[in-house]
Motif scaffolding. Structure first.
Motif, PDB file in Angstrom:
ATOM      1  N   ILE A   1      64.935 -56.300 108.689  1.00 13.86           N
ATOM      2  CA  ILE A   1      63.761 -57.056 108.236  1.00 13.86           C
ATOM      3  C   ILE A   1      64.022 -58.546 108.370  1.00 13.86           C
ATOM      4  CG2 ILE A   1      62.416 -57.637 106.178  1.00 13.86           C
ATOM      5  CD1 ILE A   1      62.646 -54.704 105.336  1.00 13.86           C
ATOM      6  N   GLN A   2      65.149 -58.992 107.866  1.00 13.23           N
ATOM      7  CA  GLN A   2      65.485 -60.416 107.916  1.00 13.23           C
ATOM      8  C   GLN A   2      65.699 -60.869 109.358  1.00 13.23           C
ATOM      9  OE1 GLN A   2      66.871 -58.124 105.958  1.00 13.23           O
ATOM     10  NE2 GLN A   2      66.659 -58.818 103.832  1.00 13.23           N
ATOM     11  N   ALA A   3      66.340 -60.031 110.162  1.00  9.27           N
ATOM     12  CA  ALA A   3      66.633 -60.405 111.540  1.00  9.27           C
ATOM     13  C   ALA A   3      65.361 -60.629 112.344  1.00  9.27           C
ATOM     14  CB  ALA A   3      67.495 -59.333 112.195  1.00  9.27           C
ATOM     15  N   ALA A   4      64.344 -59.806 112.120  1.00  6.80           N
ATOM     16  CA  ALA A   4      63.095 -59.938 112.876  1.00  6.80           C
ATOM     17  C   ALA A   4      62.408 -61.260 112.575  1.00  6.80           C
ATOM     18  CB  ALA A   4      62.177 -58.765 112.548  1.00  6.80           C
ATOM     19  N   ILE A   5      62.389 -61.663 111.309  1.00  3.47           N
ATOM     20  CA  ILE A   5      61.766 -62.941 110.950  1.00  3.47           C
ATOM     21  C   ILE A   5      62.598 -64.095 111.488  1.00  3.47           C
ATOM     22  CG2 ILE A   5      61.112 -64.427 109.023  1.00  3.47           C
ATOM     23  CD1 ILE A   5      60.543 -61.874 107.420  1.00  3.47           C
TER      24      ILE A   5
ATOM     25  N   GLY B   1      55.659 -47.037 113.737  1.00  6.72           N
ATOM     26  CA  GLY B   1      54.458 -47.763 113.355  1.00  6.72           C
ATOM     27  C   GLY B   1      54.755 -49.243 113.290  1.00  6.72           C
ATOM     28  N   GLN B   2      53.757 -50.076 113.614  1.00  7.38           N
ATOM     29  CA  GLN B   2      53.958 -51.514 113.737  1.00  7.38           C
ATOM     30  C   GLN B   2      53.303 -52.278 112.586  1.00  7.38           C
ATOM     31  OE1 GLN B   2      52.514 -49.694 116.445  1.00  7.38           O
ATOM     32  NE2 GLN B   2      54.608 -49.325 117.183  1.00  7.38           N
ATOM     33  N   VAL B   3      53.885 -53.446 112.283  1.00  4.20           N
ATOM     34  CA  VAL B   3      53.349 -54.398 111.309  1.00  4.20           C
ATOM     35  C   VAL B   3      53.504 -55.788 111.908  1.00  4.20           C
ATOM     36  CG1 VAL B   3      53.755 -55.473 109.054  1.00  4.20           C
ATOM     37  CG2 VAL B   3      53.805 -52.993 109.268  1.00  4.20           C
ATOM     38  N   PRO B   4      52.442 -56.624 111.905  1.00  2.04           N
ATOM     39  CA  PRO B   4      52.580 -57.980 112.459  1.00  2.04           C
ATOM     40  C   PRO B   4      53.422 -58.880 111.550  1.00  2.04           C
ATOM     41  CG  PRO B   4      50.405 -57.688 111.498  1.00  2.04           C
ATOM     42  CD  PRO B   4      51.068 -56.343 111.452  1.00  2.04           C
ATOM     43  N   ILE B   5      54.100 -59.855 112.176  1.00  3.97           N
ATOM     44  CA  ILE B   5      54.805 -60.902 111.449  1.00  3.97           C
ATOM     45  C   ILE B   5      54.066 -62.204 111.714  1.00  3.97           C
ATOM     46  CG2 ILE B   5      56.957 -62.206 111.216  1.00  3.97           C
ATOM     47  CD1 ILE B   5      58.464 -59.737 112.139  1.00  3.97           C
ATOM     48  N   THR B   6      53.594 -62.860 110.659  1.00  3.16           N
ATOM     49  CA  THR B   6      52.851 -64.098 110.800  1.00  3.16           C
ATOM     50  C   THR B   6      53.740 -65.291 110.460  1.00  3.16           C
ATOM     51  OG1 THR B   6      52.066 -64.285 108.516  1.00  3.16           O
ATOM     52  CG2 THR B   6      50.847 -62.794 109.983  1.00  3.16           C
ATOM     53  N   ALA B   7      53.176 -66.490 110.574  1.00  7.05           N
ATOM     54  CA  ALA B   7      53.922 -67.708 110.260  1.00  7.05           C
ATOM     55  C   ALA B   7      54.187 -67.847 108.774  1.00  7.05           C
ATOM     56  CB  ALA B   7      53.160 -68.927 110.764  1.00  7.05           C
ATOM     57  N   ALA B   8      53.586 -66.981 107.950  1.00  9.66           N
ATOM     58  CA  ALA B   8      53.807 -67.040 106.506  1.00  9.66           C
ATOM     59  C   ALA B   8      54.601 -65.856 105.978  1.00  9.66           C
ATOM     60  CB  ALA B   8      52.456 -67.113 105.779  1.00  9.66           C
ATOM     61  N   THR B   9      54.991 -64.915 106.837  1.00 11.92           N
ATOM     62  CA  THR B   9      55.647 -63.690 106.380  1.00 11.92           C
ATOM     63  C   THR B   9      57.060 -63.968 105.884  1.00 11.92           C
ATOM     64  OG1 THR B   9      54.373 -62.355 107.952  1.00 11.92           O
ATOM     65  CG2 THR B   9      56.360 -61.369 107.045  1.00 11.92           C
ATOM     66  N   THR B  10      57.337 -63.548 104.653  1.00 13.64           N
ATOM     67  CA  THR B  10      58.698 -63.600 104.109  1.00 13.64           C
ATOM     68  C   THR B  10      59.327 -62.209 104.224  1.00 13.64           C
ATOM     69  OG1 THR B  10      58.008 -63.006 101.881  1.00 13.64           O
ATOM     70  CG2 THR B  10      58.012 -65.362 102.441  1.00 13.64           C
TER      71      THR B  10
ATOM     72  N   ILE C   1      64.283 -69.776 105.938  1.00  9.27           N
ATOM     73  CA  ILE C   1      63.857 -69.745 104.539  1.00  9.27           C
ATOM     74  C   ILE C   1      63.051 -68.487 104.261  1.00  9.27           C
ATOM     75  CG2 ILE C   1      62.384 -70.894 102.829  1.00  9.27           C
ATOM     76  CD1 ILE C   1      63.207 -73.560 104.332  1.00  9.27           C
ATOM     77  N   ARG C   2      62.110 -68.155 105.145  1.00  2.75           N
ATOM     78  CA  ARG C   2      61.285 -66.963 104.932  1.00  2.75           C
ATOM     79  C   ARG C   2      62.104 -65.682 105.076  1.00  2.75           C
ATOM     80  NH1 ARG C   2      57.788 -66.241 108.728  1.00  2.75           N
ATOM     81  NH2 ARG C   2      58.266 -67.990 110.123  1.00  2.75           N
ATOM     82  N   ALA C   3      63.065 -65.686 106.004  1.00  2.00           N
ATOM     83  CA  ALA C   3      63.884 -64.490 106.220  1.00  2.00           C
ATOM     84  C   ALA C   3      64.835 -64.234 105.063  1.00  2.00           C
ATOM     85  CB  ALA C   3      64.678 -64.625 107.518  1.00  2.00           C
ATOM     86  N   MET C   4      65.268 -65.274 104.386  1.00  2.00           N
ATOM     87  CA  MET C   4      66.237 -65.119 103.302  1.00  2.00           C
ATOM     88  C   MET C   4      65.585 -65.051 101.917  1.00  2.00           C
ATOM     89  SD  MET C   4      69.007 -64.874 104.970  1.00  2.00           S
ATOM     90  CE  MET C   4      68.740 -64.681 106.753  1.00  2.00           C
ATOM     91  N   THR C   5      64.269 -64.919 101.880  1.00  6.41           N
ATOM     92  CA  THR C   5      63.549 -64.804 100.616  1.00  6.41           C
ATOM     93  C   THR C   5      63.166 -63.352 100.370  1.00  6.41           C
ATOM     94  OG1 THR C   5      62.636 -67.045 100.840  1.00  6.41           O
ATOM     95  CG2 THR C   5      61.464 -65.531  99.365  1.00  6.41           C
ATOM     96  N   PRO C   6      63.641 -62.712  99.307  1.00  6.52           N
ATOM     97  CA  PRO C   6      64.278 -63.333  98.136  1.00  6.52           C
ATOM     98  C   PRO C   6      65.807 -63.370  98.175  1.00  6.52           C
ATOM     99  CG  PRO C   6      63.738 -61.075  97.639  1.00  6.52           C
ATOM    100  CD  PRO C   6      63.247 -61.321  99.036  1.00  6.52           C
ATOM    101  N   TRP C   7      66.461 -62.578  99.037  1.00  7.81           N
ATOM    102  CA  TRP C   7      67.931 -62.550  99.015  1.00  7.81           C
ATOM    103  C   TRP C   7      68.456 -62.666 100.437  1.00  7.81           C
ATOM    104  CZ3 TRP C   7      72.355 -60.374 100.833  1.00  7.81           C
ATOM    105  CH2 TRP C   7      73.521 -60.660 100.087  1.00  7.81           C
ATOM    106  N   PRO C   8      69.517 -63.423 100.625  1.00  8.61           N
ATOM    107  CA  PRO C   8      70.366 -64.119  99.639  1.00  8.61           C
ATOM    108  C   PRO C   8      69.806 -65.455  99.166  1.00  8.61           C
ATOM    109  CG  PRO C   8      71.229 -64.444 101.839  1.00  8.61           C
ATOM    110  CD  PRO C   8      70.068 -63.494 101.990  1.00  8.61           C
ATOM    111  N   GLY C   9      68.643 -65.832  99.668  1.00  4.02           N
ATOM    112  CA  GLY C   9      68.042 -67.104  99.288  1.00  4.02           C
ATOM    113  C   GLY C   9      68.496 -68.219 100.217  1.00  4.02           C
TER     114      GLY C   9
END
Length: 306
Positions: free
Chosen positions: A121-125, A152-161, A221-229
């Motif tokens: 999840i974090q790597a994709a963002i 199944g697919q889910v879009p990643i936007t400029a606001a996705t954490t 920042i978005r990829a590391m929210t909420p952990w590890p921050g």
């Protein structure tokens, strides 16, 4: 079907709940053992263990399974049609992978073969991918290398954490595993091209390198929210960055990490562009909007972060 469910974090809970509600017989739920948590470091059961106990399901929490012959035998003796695995966190040996009649099916939070491994999840963002998803995979002895059943697919936007993407993928995985068990789709080998691996995260993955571009820092920042921050240093103090916005078209002639004067909010010069910090937090303090933070915290004109 007679199933075992193997999972540990919140991501796996919707799948466990869906399988139970669909009427499958869950002979055992496997989860990692309770861990110390909180200020008192009291042992806390995993989210999957807590959900299983609420549902009245038998729970097993072995610390390891790879070389434990007794665990292999106990798993085999369950007489399973299949095992469903979702972010379990322990490597299953061949003795367990092949024990159920239909083997072990994994709910993996990426569009394989992209982002095999521990933190997809974090790597994709972080990589700036435009989409992510869930793949239901027939497990083999490799690291997320088995053939695919459904995706199944889910879009990643400029606001996705990472939290938002997690919350979208978890119920998608639950619906896909129900379909996979009911429809028994034909397994397809993963393509050889496009393989990437997402390494396990540590706290240091959240450190902000201000020599990077504003867009890359925003993704981190978005990829590391909420952990590890996401975090940076300010005069040796850790400053947690909870939200930010790249400001396009700005090219300040100052060193990366410099706080730009005369701006509304907290604007930071980057290796390329400017990042406006919107929300941040000091250790032991409440999270604040940048404007509120600046009312009680003054920076010198030449102050640099990092």
């Amino acid at each position: 079907m007679r199933l075992a469910f193997m999972g540990t974090p919140d991501f796996a809970v919707p799948a466990l709940r869906a399988l139970h509600q669909a009427g499958h017989e869950i002979a055992a739920v496997y989860s990692q053992p309770p861990r110390p948590a909180g200020r008192g470091q009291a042992l806390r059961a995993s989210p999957v263990q807590r959900e299983a106990e609420q549902l009245g399901l038998p729970v097993r929490t072995p610390a390891r399974v790879r070389r434990d012959a007794a665990e292999h035998a106990a798993f085999r003796d369950l007489g399973l049609d299949a095992a469903v695995v979702a972010a379990y966190g322990l490597i299953l040996p061949a003795e367990m992978l092949h024990a159920p009649r239909r083997g072990c099916l994994n709910i993996h939070a990426s569009l394989l073969p992209r982002w095999r491994g521990a933190a997809p999840i974090q790597a994709a963002i972080l990589a700036g991918d435009s989409e992510s998803g869930v793949t239901i995979m027939q497990m083999d002895e490799g690291l997320d290398t088995g053939p695919m059943l459904l995706a199944g697919q889910v879009p990643i936007t400029a606001a996705t954490t990472a939290q938002a993407l997690h919350d979208a993928l978890a119920p998608l995985g639950a619906s896909l595993i129900l379909r996979a068990l009911e429809e028994a789709p034909m397994a397809r080998p993963q393509p050889e091209a496009g393989v990437t691996t997402a390494s396990r995260l540590s706290r240091d993955h959240g450190r902000l390198d201000w020599t990077q571009s504003a867009e890359a820092l925003d993704r981190r920042i978005r990829a590391m929210t909420p952990w590890p921050g996401a975090w940076t240093l300010s005069d040796g103090t850790v400053l947690k960055v909870l939200g930010a916005t790249p400001m396009p078209g700005l090219r300040p002639d100052v060193a990366p990490g410099s706080i730009l004067p005369g701006q509304d909010g907290l604007w930071i010069a980057c290796g390329s562009g400017v990042l406006r910090i919107d929300r941040l937090q000091l250790p032991g303090r409440a999270a604040l909007a940048a404007a509120d933070f600046l009312r009680g915290h003054r920076f010198a004109p030449d102050h640099r972060l990092g």
